[in-house]
Motif scaffolding. Structure first.
Motif, PDB file in Angstrom:
ATOM      1  N   HIS A 223       0.865  -1.177   0.000  1.00  0.00           N
ATOM      2  CA  HIS A 223       0.000   0.000   0.000  1.00  0.00           C
ATOM      3  C   HIS A 223       0.901   1.226   0.000  1.00  0.00           C
ATOM      4  O   HIS A 223       1.776   1.374   0.863  1.00  0.00           O
ATOM      5  N   LEU A 224       0.705   2.101  -0.973  1.00  0.00           N
ATOM      6  CA  LEU A 224       1.499   3.318  -1.115  1.00  0.00           C
ATOM      7  C   LEU A 224       0.696   4.502  -0.595  1.00  0.00           C
ATOM      8  O   LEU A 224      -0.426   4.739  -1.043  1.00  0.00           O
ATOM      9  N   SER A 225       1.284   5.230   0.343  1.00  0.00           N
ATOM     10  CA  SER A 225       0.589   6.387   0.912  1.00  0.00           C
ATOM     11  C   SER A 225       1.441   7.629   0.682  1.00  0.00           C
ATOM     12  O   SER A 225       2.553   7.746   1.210  1.00  0.00           O
ATOM     13  N   PHE A 226       0.900   8.552  -0.109  1.00  0.00           N
ATOM     14  CA  PHE A 226       1.665   9.733  -0.536  1.00  0.00           C
ATOM     15  C   PHE A 226       1.051  11.009   0.026  1.00  0.00           C
ATOM     16  O   PHE A 226      -0.109  11.328  -0.233  1.00  0.00           O
ATOM     17  N   ASP A 227       1.859  11.734   0.787  1.00  0.00           N
ATOM     18  CA  ASP A 227       1.480  13.029   1.348  1.00  0.00           C
ATOM     19  C   ASP A 227       2.185  14.113   0.543  1.00  0.00           C
ATOM     20  O   ASP A 227       3.388  14.019   0.277  1.00  0.00           O
ATOM     21  N   MET A 228       1.448  15.156   0.171  1.00  0.00           N
ATOM     22  CA  MET A 228       2.036  16.222  -0.642  1.00  0.00           C
ATOM     23  C   MET A 228       3.231  16.889   0.042  1.00  0.00           C
ATOM     24  O   MET A 228       4.097  17.454  -0.640  1.00  0.00           O
ATOM     25  N   ASP A 229       3.301  16.838   1.383  1.00  0.00           N
ATOM     26  CA  ASP A 229       4.438  17.480   2.033  1.00  0.00           C
ATOM     27  C   ASP A 229       5.723  16.656   1.954  1.00  0.00           C
ATOM     28  O   ASP A 229       6.766  17.077   2.467  1.00  0.00           O
ATOM     29  N   PHE A 230       5.667  15.501   1.308  1.00  0.00           N
ATOM     30  CA  PHE A 230       6.893  14.768   0.966  1.00  0.00           C
ATOM     31  C   PHE A 230       7.802  15.658   0.117  1.00  0.00           C
ATOM     32  O   PHE A 230       9.029  15.632   0.239  1.00  0.00           O
ATOM     33  N   ILE A 231       7.158  16.457  -0.735  1.00  0.00           N
ATOM     34  CA  ILE A 231       7.883  17.365  -1.630  1.00  0.00           C
ATOM     35  C   ILE A 231       8.339  18.598  -0.842  1.00  0.00           C
ATOM     36  O   ILE A 231       7.676  19.037   0.100  1.00  0.00           O
ATOM     37  N   ASP A 232       9.447  19.147  -1.205  1.00  0.00           N
ATOM     38  CA  ASP A 232       9.974  20.333  -0.532  1.00  0.00           C
ATOM     39  C   ASP A 232       8.948  21.467  -0.522  1.00  0.00           C
ATOM     40  O   ASP A 232       8.219  21.677  -1.496  1.00  0.00           O
ATOM     41  N   SER A 233       8.923  22.182   0.578  1.00  0.00           N
ATOM     42  CA  SER A 233       7.907  23.230   0.784  1.00  0.00           C
ATOM     43  C   SER A 233       7.917  24.310  -0.292  1.00  0.00           C
ATOM     44  O   SER A 233       6.893  24.951  -0.542  1.00  0.00           O
ATOM     45  N   SER A 234       9.037  24.522  -0.955  1.00  0.00           N
ATOM     46  CA  SER A 234       9.106  25.560  -1.985  1.00  0.00           C
ATOM     47  C   SER A 234       8.235  25.241  -3.196  1.00  0.00           C
ATOM     48  O   SER A 234       7.872  26.136  -3.957  1.00  0.00           O
ATOM     49  N   TYR A 235       7.877  23.981  -3.373  1.00  0.00           N
ATOM     50  CA  TYR A 235       7.069  23.552  -4.518  1.00  0.00           C
ATOM     51  C   TYR A 235       5.587  23.393  -4.170  1.00  0.00           C
ATOM     52  O   TYR A 235       4.757  23.317  -5.080  1.00  0.00           O
ATOM     53  N   VAL A 236       5.266  23.272  -2.869  1.00  0.00           N
ATOM     54  CA  VAL A 236       3.896  22.899  -2.480  1.00  0.00           C
ATOM     55  C   VAL A 236       3.328  23.852  -1.420  1.00  0.00           C
ATOM     56  O   VAL A 236       3.183  23.486  -0.253  1.00  0.00           O
ATOM     57  N   PRO A 237       2.966  25.068  -1.821  1.00  0.00           N
ATOM     58  CA  PRO A 237       2.335  25.968  -0.851  1.00  0.00           C
ATOM     59  C   PRO A 237       0.987  25.446  -0.374  1.00  0.00           C
ATOM     60  O   PRO A 237       0.542  25.769   0.733  1.00  0.00           O
ATOM     61  N   GLY A 238       0.334  24.625  -1.190  1.00  0.00           N
ATOM     62  CA  GLY A 238      -1.010  24.159  -0.884  1.00  0.00           C
ATOM     63  C   GLY A 238      -1.043  22.852  -0.114  1.00  0.00           C
ATOM     64  O   GLY A 238      -1.688  21.891  -0.536  1.00  0.00           O
ATOM     65  N   THR A 239      -0.334  22.827   1.005  1.00  0.00           N
ATOM     66  CA  THR A 239      -0.434  21.695   1.923  1.00  0.00           C
ATOM     67  C   THR A 239      -0.321  22.231   3.337  1.00  0.00           C
ATOM     68  O   THR A 239       0.310  23.270   3.572  1.00  0.00           O
ATOM     69  N   GLY A 240      -0.921  21.521   4.283  1.00  0.00           N
ATOM     70  CA  GLY A 240      -1.115  22.081   5.614  1.00  0.00           C
ATOM     71  C   GLY A 240       0.124  22.185   6.475  1.00  0.00           C
ATOM     72  O   GLY A 240       0.240  23.090   7.305  1.00  0.00           O
ATOM     73  N   ASN A 274      -4.194  20.952   0.151  1.00  0.00           N
ATOM     74  CA  ASN A 274      -5.065  21.971   0.738  1.00  0.00           C
ATOM     75  C   ASN A 274      -5.232  23.112  -0.261  1.00  0.00           C
ATOM     76  O   ASN A 274      -4.353  23.957  -0.414  1.00  0.00           O
ATOM     77  N   THR A 275      -6.363  23.101  -0.939  1.00  0.00           N
ATOM     78  CA  THR A 275      -6.578  24.074  -2.012  1.00  0.00           C
ATOM     79  C   THR A 275      -6.811  25.489  -1.486  1.00  0.00           C
ATOM     80  O   THR A 275      -6.631  26.455  -2.231  1.00  0.00           O
ATOM     81  N   LEU A 276      -7.184  25.624  -0.214  1.00  0.00           N
ATOM     82  CA  LEU A 276      -7.369  26.959   0.356  1.00  0.00           C
ATOM     83  C   LEU A 276      -6.035  27.663   0.594  1.00  0.00           C
ATOM     84  O   LEU A 276      -5.974  28.890   0.633  1.00  0.00           O
ATOM     85  N   LEU A 277      -4.981  26.884   0.762  1.00  0.00           N
ATOM     86  CA  LEU A 277      -3.648  27.455   0.996  1.00  0.00           C
ATOM     87  C   LEU A 277      -2.846  27.593  -0.294  1.00  0.00           C
ATOM     88  O   LEU A 277      -1.767  28.188  -0.289  1.00  0.00           O
ATOM     89  N   ASP A 278      -3.352  27.049  -1.370  1.00  0.00           N
ATOM     90  CA  ASP A 278      -2.600  27.000  -2.621  1.00  0.00           C
ATOM     91  C   ASP A 278      -2.420  28.398  -3.225  1.00  0.00           C
ATOM     92  O   ASP A 278      -3.169  29.328  -2.908  1.00  0.00           O
ATOM     93  N   GLU A 279      -1.434  28.520  -4.091  1.00  0.00           N
ATOM     94  CA  GLU A 279      -1.147  29.785  -4.772  1.00  0.00           C
ATOM     95  C   GLU A 279      -1.263  29.574  -6.276  1.00  0.00           C
ATOM     96  O   GLU A 279      -0.450  28.860  -6.878  1.00  0.00           O
ATOM     97  N   ASN A 280      -2.292  30.158  -6.858  1.00  0.00           N
ATOM     98  CA  ASN A 280      -2.520  30.051  -8.307  1.00  0.00           C
ATOM     99  C   ASN A 280      -2.540  28.595  -8.792  1.00  0.00           C
ATOM    100  O   ASN A 280      -2.034  28.283  -9.877  1.00  0.00           O
ATOM    101  N   ASP A 281      -3.109  27.724  -7.971  1.00  0.00           N
ATOM    102  CA  ASP A 281      -3.258  26.294  -8.305  1.00  0.00           C
ATOM    103  C   ASP A 281      -1.922  25.596  -8.526  1.00  0.00           C
ATOM    104  O   ASP A 281      -1.856  24.537  -9.170  1.00  0.00           O
ATOM    105  N   LYS A 282      -0.857  26.122  -7.969  1.00  0.00           N
ATOM    106  CA  LYS A 282       0.474  25.536  -8.155  1.00  0.00           C
ATOM    107  C   LYS A 282       0.533  24.103  -7.638  1.00  0.00           C
ATOM    108  O   LYS A 282       1.011  23.195  -8.321  1.00  0.00           O
ATOM    109  N   THR A 283       0.013  23.880  -6.428  1.00  0.00           N
ATOM    110  CA  THR A 283       0.068  22.546  -5.821  1.00  0.00           C
ATOM    111  C   THR A 283      -0.949  21.621  -6.459  1.00  0.00           C
ATOM    112  O   THR A 283      -0.682  20.434  -6.655  1.00  0.00           O
TER     113      THR A 283
END
Length: 299
Positions: A223-240, A274-283
């Protein structure tokens, strides 16, 4: 392959508004078309019902687990739907929502197979318990609960057995680990790899090493479980809970594709957009790009 999309519009585990909108946002941005272009047959099973809960009563059922009663209800229903999906020889893609949903997805997967492994891609270990959690947020507890560690309401969810053995758990990308989790990692000898350690070994070498270990353990599904914050914060503003010193997009795709190509991945979580935290749909756009890359390799 038949893919079952299961949406879990849940934010109670992180106690932060936003991730509950991700399942529908991903659908609106052509998730189904993207999966279908790789010759998959896609069945959208809709969203798991999430009962409304008053924020003033978040600690009503337990003094250090927020919204735990609602989280257990959602996860029990999710576990059953995931289990049905796998027993029908389909691939459940569970889109969140926060990471507390993995209690249910792993429970459903584990009931369908004899001996599963979990590969957890996350900046956090998520093995806190009600006794160690500094926040009371259940999204920091799902992997521990799946290993039988924590409160019985979580560890006994769906059925009363340990869902995955600690030696079959691999936490990749962790770099923000609480003190109680560090103690547990040492006690249970859990496999945890920071980005620095992963780069030193080499991503492809690490996947080969993990697969060799799982074959020795007679694992029959991952079972593969992927959290967007695995990626460096500079790429994913839209995560909690973004964390720096993570992986870039190309490294992330390489790892996911290498895992997908093994043929052992039988189910997947995709959480914490987290689409409420996202910037111009980047994440959001990056999430679609990653899922596109993964399911090109899933066979």
């Amino acid at each position: 392959m038949n893919i079952n999309i299961i949406g879990v519009p849940l934010f109670y585990g992180c106690d932060k508004q936003g991730p509950q909108y991700a399942p529908d946002k991903l659908r609106e941005n052509n998730l189904i078309d993207i999966l279908q272009k790789h010759n998959h047959k896609v069945f959208d099973l809709g969203n798991i019902h999430v009962p409304s809960a008053d924020s003033d009563s978040k600690f009503l059922y337990h003094r250090n687990m927020k919204y735990v009663n609602s989280i257990v209800t959602v996860n029990t229903n999710l576990a059953h739907l995931v289990n049905i999906s796998i027993n029908n020889n389909d691939f459940p893609l569970i889109i969140g929502g926060d990471h507390s949903l993995s209690i249910g997805s792993i429970a459903g997967v584990s009931k369908a197979f004899k001996n599963i492994a979990v590969i957890w891609l996350d900046a956090h270990a998520d093995i806190n318990t009600h006794e160690t959690s500094p926040s009371g947020n259940v999204h920091g507890m799902p992997l521990g609960a799946s290993m039988g560690i924590g409160h019985e309401d979580l560890t006994n969810l769906y059925y009363k057995e340990t869902k995955v053995r600690p030696e079959n758990v691999f936490i990749l990308g962790a770099r923000d680990i609480d003190s109680g989790e560090i103690d547990l990692i040492k006690e249970k000898n859990i496999n945890v790899y920071s980005p620095e350690k992963m780069r030193k070994i080499g991503i492809e070498n690490l996947v080969d090493f993990i697969l060799d270990k799982l074959k020795e353990s007679d694992v029959d599904a991952i079972h593969l479980s992927f959290d967007m914050d695995f990626i460096d914060s500079s790429y994913v503003p839209g995560t909690g809970t973004p964390v720096n010193n993570g992986f870039n997009v190309d490294e992330t795709k390489l790892l996911l594709r290498k895992l997908a190509q093994t043929g052992m991945i039988k189910s997947m979580d995709f959480v914490e957009l987290n689409t409420l935290l996202d910037e111009n749909d980047k994440t959001l756009n990056l999430a679609i790009e990653i899922l596109d890359s993964v399911f090109e390799c899933i066979k």
